[in-house]
Design a protein around this motif. Sequence first.
Motif, PDB file in Angstrom:
ATOM      1  N   LEU A 210      -2.306  -5.099  13.165  1.00  0.00           N
ATOM      2  CA  LEU A 210      -2.634  -3.753  12.703  1.00  0.00           C
ATOM      3  C   LEU A 210      -1.370  -2.984  12.319  1.00  0.00           C
ATOM      4  CD1 LEU A 210      -5.446  -2.718  15.201  1.00  0.00           C
ATOM      5  CD2 LEU A 210      -5.685  -3.350  12.790  1.00  0.00           C
ATOM      6  N   LEU A 211      -0.338  -3.124  13.105  1.00  0.00           N
ATOM      7  CA  LEU A 211       0.932  -2.466  12.805  1.00  0.00           C
ATOM      8  C   LEU A 211       1.523  -2.995  11.498  1.00  0.00           C
ATOM      9  CD1 LEU A 211       3.049  -0.459  13.784  1.00  0.00           C
ATOM     10  CD2 LEU A 211       4.149  -2.344  14.995  1.00  0.00           C
ATOM     11  N   MET A 212       1.461  -4.289  11.301  1.00  0.00           N
ATOM     12  CA  MET A 212       1.978  -4.885  10.077  1.00  0.00           C
ATOM     13  C   MET A 212       1.169  -4.413   8.856  1.00  0.00           C
ATOM     14  SD  MET A 212       2.881  -8.888   9.244  1.00  0.00           S
ATOM     15  CE  MET A 212       1.367  -9.439   9.921  1.00  0.00           C
ATOM     16  N   PHE A 213      -0.138  -4.319   8.989  1.00  0.00           N
ATOM     17  CA  PHE A 213      -0.966  -3.825   7.889  1.00  0.00           C
ATOM     18  C   PHE A 213      -0.635  -2.370   7.575  1.00  0.00           C
ATOM     19  CE2 PHE A 213      -4.744  -1.703   6.232  1.00  0.00           C
ATOM     20  CZ  PHE A 213      -4.930  -2.430   5.071  1.00  0.00           C
ATOM     21  N   ALA A 214      -0.438  -1.533   8.593  1.00  0.00           N
ATOM     22  CA  ALA A 214      -0.102  -0.124   8.373  1.00  0.00           C
ATOM     23  C   ALA A 214       1.229   0.005   7.647  1.00  0.00           C
ATOM     24  CB  ALA A 214      -0.066   0.622   9.702  1.00  0.00           C
ATOM     25  N   ILE A 215       2.214  -0.758   8.041  1.00  0.00           N
ATOM     26  CA  ILE A 215       3.517  -0.721   7.367  1.00  0.00           C
ATOM     27  C   ILE A 215       3.377  -1.202   5.928  1.00  0.00           C
ATOM     28  CG2 ILE A 215       5.815  -1.781   7.330  1.00  0.00           C
ATOM     29  CD1 ILE A 215       5.684  -1.755  10.425  1.00  0.00           C
ATOM     30  N   PHE A 216       2.647  -2.263   5.719  1.00  0.00           N
ATOM     31  CA  PHE A 216       2.414  -2.792   4.377  1.00  0.00           C
ATOM     32  C   PHE A 216       1.743  -1.747   3.491  1.00  0.00           C
ATOM     33  CE2 PHE A 216      -0.093  -5.410   1.373  1.00  0.00           C
ATOM     34  CZ  PHE A 216       0.943  -6.140   0.813  1.00  0.00           C
ATOM     35  N   TYR A 217       0.750  -1.047   4.044  1.00  0.00           N
ATOM     36  CA  TYR A 217       0.031  -0.027   3.287  1.00  0.00           C
ATOM     37  C   TYR A 217       0.970   1.109   2.873  1.00  0.00           C
ATOM     38  CZ  TYR A 217      -3.179   3.732   2.128  1.00  0.00           C
ATOM     39  OH  TYR A 217      -3.815   4.753   1.488  1.00  0.00           O
ATOM     40  N   PHE A 218       1.742   1.640   3.795  1.00  0.00           N
ATOM     41  CA  PHE A 218       2.579   2.799   3.497  1.00  0.00           C
ATOM     42  C   PHE A 218       3.808   2.459   2.669  1.00  0.00           C
ATOM     43  CE2 PHE A 218       0.194   4.669   7.057  1.00  0.00           C
ATOM     44  CZ  PHE A 218      -0.215   5.838   6.419  1.00  0.00           C
TER      45      PHE A 218
ATOM     46  N   PRO B 264       2.406   3.796  -2.454  1.00  0.00           N
ATOM     47  CA  PRO B 264       3.272   4.211  -3.570  1.00  0.00           C
ATOM     48  C   PRO B 264       2.803   3.674  -4.923  1.00  0.00           C
ATOM     49  CG  PRO B 264       4.603   3.469  -1.730  1.00  0.00           C
ATOM     50  CD  PRO B 264       3.182   3.146  -1.393  1.00  0.00           C
ATOM     51  N   GLN B 265       2.263   2.459  -4.942  1.00  0.00           N
ATOM     52  CA  GLN B 265       1.764   1.908  -6.194  1.00  0.00           C
ATOM     53  C   GLN B 265       0.553   2.689  -6.686  1.00  0.00           C
ATOM     54  OE1 GLN B 265       0.938  -2.268  -6.178  1.00  0.00           O
ATOM     55  NE2 GLN B 265       0.187  -2.267  -8.271  1.00  0.00           N
TER      56      GLN B 265
END
Length: 86
Positions: free
Chosen positions: A11-19, A24-25
Amino acid sequence: MDLAANILPLLLMFAIFYFLLIRPQQKRQKKTREMQSNLQKGDKVVTIGGIHGTIDVIEEATVVIRSTDGSKLTFDRAAIRDVTTQ
């Protein structure tokens, strides 16, 4: 407890990936769509192919660009990369 310890890093990795990547894209795409929908006759533009010119005619899905030598080229609205001030 063991299940939570396994899911939390994902979940933490997904949140970082999202932000860092997805959000931004999406902002860039929204800005580009707004720019393309606000095009007006006389705007100086650059196409995704690097052609510089001035908008001569605007239609629903296409624009006609007049280059500096006077030739006119028809492009899709999506082919406009940027509106310049030069």
